[in-house]
Motif scaffolding. Structure first.
Motif, mmCIF file in Angstrom:
data_model
loop_
_atom_site.group_PDB
_atom_site.id
_atom_site.type_symbol
_atom_site.label_atom_id
_atom_site.label_comp_id
_atom_site.label_asym_id
_atom_site.label_seq_id
_atom_site.Cartn_x
_atom_site.Cartn_y
_atom_site.Cartn_z
ATOM 1 N N GLY A 86 1.010 -1.129 -0.007
ATOM 2 C CA GLY A 86 0.002 0.229 -0.031
ATOM 3 C C GLY A 86 0.741 1.313 -0.002
ATOM 4 N N VAL A 87 0.248 2.367 -0.447
ATOM 5 C CA VAL A 87 0.875 3.773 -0.521
ATOM 6 C C VAL A 87 -0.144 4.661 -0.117
ATOM 7 N N ARG A 113 4.045 7.789 1.353
ATOM 8 C CA ARG A 113 4.351 8.404 0.254
ATOM 9 C C ARG A 113 3.532 9.266 0.021
ATOM 10 N N ASP A 114 3.922 10.795 -0.704
ATOM 11 C CA ASP A 114 2.967 11.464 -1.421
ATOM 12 C C ASP A 114 3.144 11.486 -2.919
ATOM 13 N N LEU A 115 2.018 11.171 -3.363
ATOM 14 C CA LEU A 115 1.942 10.925 -4.764
ATOM 15 C C LEU A 115 2.265 12.205 -5.591
ATOM 16 N N TRP A 116 2.269 13.530 -5.075
ATOM 17 C CA TRP A 116 2.735 14.753 -5.646
ATOM 18 C C TRP A 116 4.027 14.873 -5.944
ATOM 19 N N ASN A 117 4.711 13.922 -5.059
ATOM 20 C CA ASN A 117 6.350 13.944 -5.353
ATOM 21 C C ASN A 117 6.780 12.896 -6.519
ATOM 22 N N THR A 118 7.698 13.351 -7.349
ATOM 23 C CA THR A 118 7.711 12.420 -8.431
ATOM 24 C C THR A 118 8.502 11.199 -8.148
ATOM 25 N N ASP A 119 9.182 11.167 -6.914
ATOM 26 C CA ASP A 119 9.918 9.991 -6.438
ATOM 27 C C ASP A 119 9.075 9.018 -5.543
ATOM 28 N N PHE A 140 -5.907 14.544 -8.201
ATOM 29 C CA PHE A 140 -4.633 14.901 -9.169
ATOM 30 C C PHE A 140 -5.381 15.799 -10.486
ATOM 31 N N ASP A 141 -4.683 16.739 -10.756
ATOM 32 C CA ASP A 141 -4.753 17.523 -11.934
ATOM 33 C C ASP A 141 -4.448 16.443 -13.026
ATOM 34 N N ALA A 142 -4.694 16.902 -14.447
ATOM 35 C CA ALA A 142 -4.688 16.095 -15.520
ATOM 36 C C ALA A 142 -2.932 15.778 -15.908
#
Length: 165
Positions: A86-87, A113-119, A140-142
């Motif tokens: 899970g994330v 983890r934060d899915l806004w972060n690219t890593d 999230f935006d497109a």
């Protein structure tokens, strides 16, 4: 003027896990399920039933934005030999997920983890058979969704793409 946040530091994942007992987990899950609505359990079971695998399969599943882990545990309920990762970015919800998974005997690892972060995907497997989510991607935006789906594509096992052949 000081706020409560200025005076009391947030709890760590370890501190939250220590405070959550089995009884608290059930109460918190019931509150979560009430907030999610009565049809949620049926919807999650339908999601698990729609997966194109034998129920004795050893699936590797990633539950995106897992919150307390309902999607992953619904899949695990049908595919008991599976590993459910899970994330989520919320330390409290992922602590509930960890506690319930441990109690239920779910083979799992969760990542804060934060899915806004690219890593966000660093350290995750690259051989998932299933990536599932519910009620999360609308945040999230497109442009970010395109990036997330590209990330997810790289996390999915090549063997999954052979199912179509």
């Amino acid at each position: 003027m000081k706020t409560v946040r200025d005076v009391i530091p947030p709890l760590t994942e370890t501190q939250i896990a220590k405070k959550l007992s089995g009884e608290n987990l059930d109460e918190l899950l019931q509150l979560w399920r009430t907030e999610q609505g009565v049809a949620k359990r049926r919807d999650l079971e339908l999601m698990a039933a729609a997966l194109p695998f034998s129920t004795d399969a050893n699936l590797r599943v990633l539950d995106m934005c897992c919150c307390p882990g309902d999607v992953g545990r619904s899949i695990w309920g049908r595919y008991r030999n599976s590993r459910i990762d899970g994330v989520d970015r919320d330390v409290f919800l992922i602590s509930i997920c960890n506690g319930v998974n441990r109690r239920e005997g779910v083979s799992a690892e969760n990542f804060l983890r934060d899915l806004w972060n690219t890593d966000w995907h660093n350290g995750l497997r690259h051989d998932y058979d299933v990536v599932a989510t519910a009620n999360a991607l609308h945040w999230f935006d497109a442009p970010r969704l395109v990036e997330l789906f590209n990330d997810i594509f790289r996390l999915v096992s090549v063997s999954v793409f052979r199912l179509r052949k």
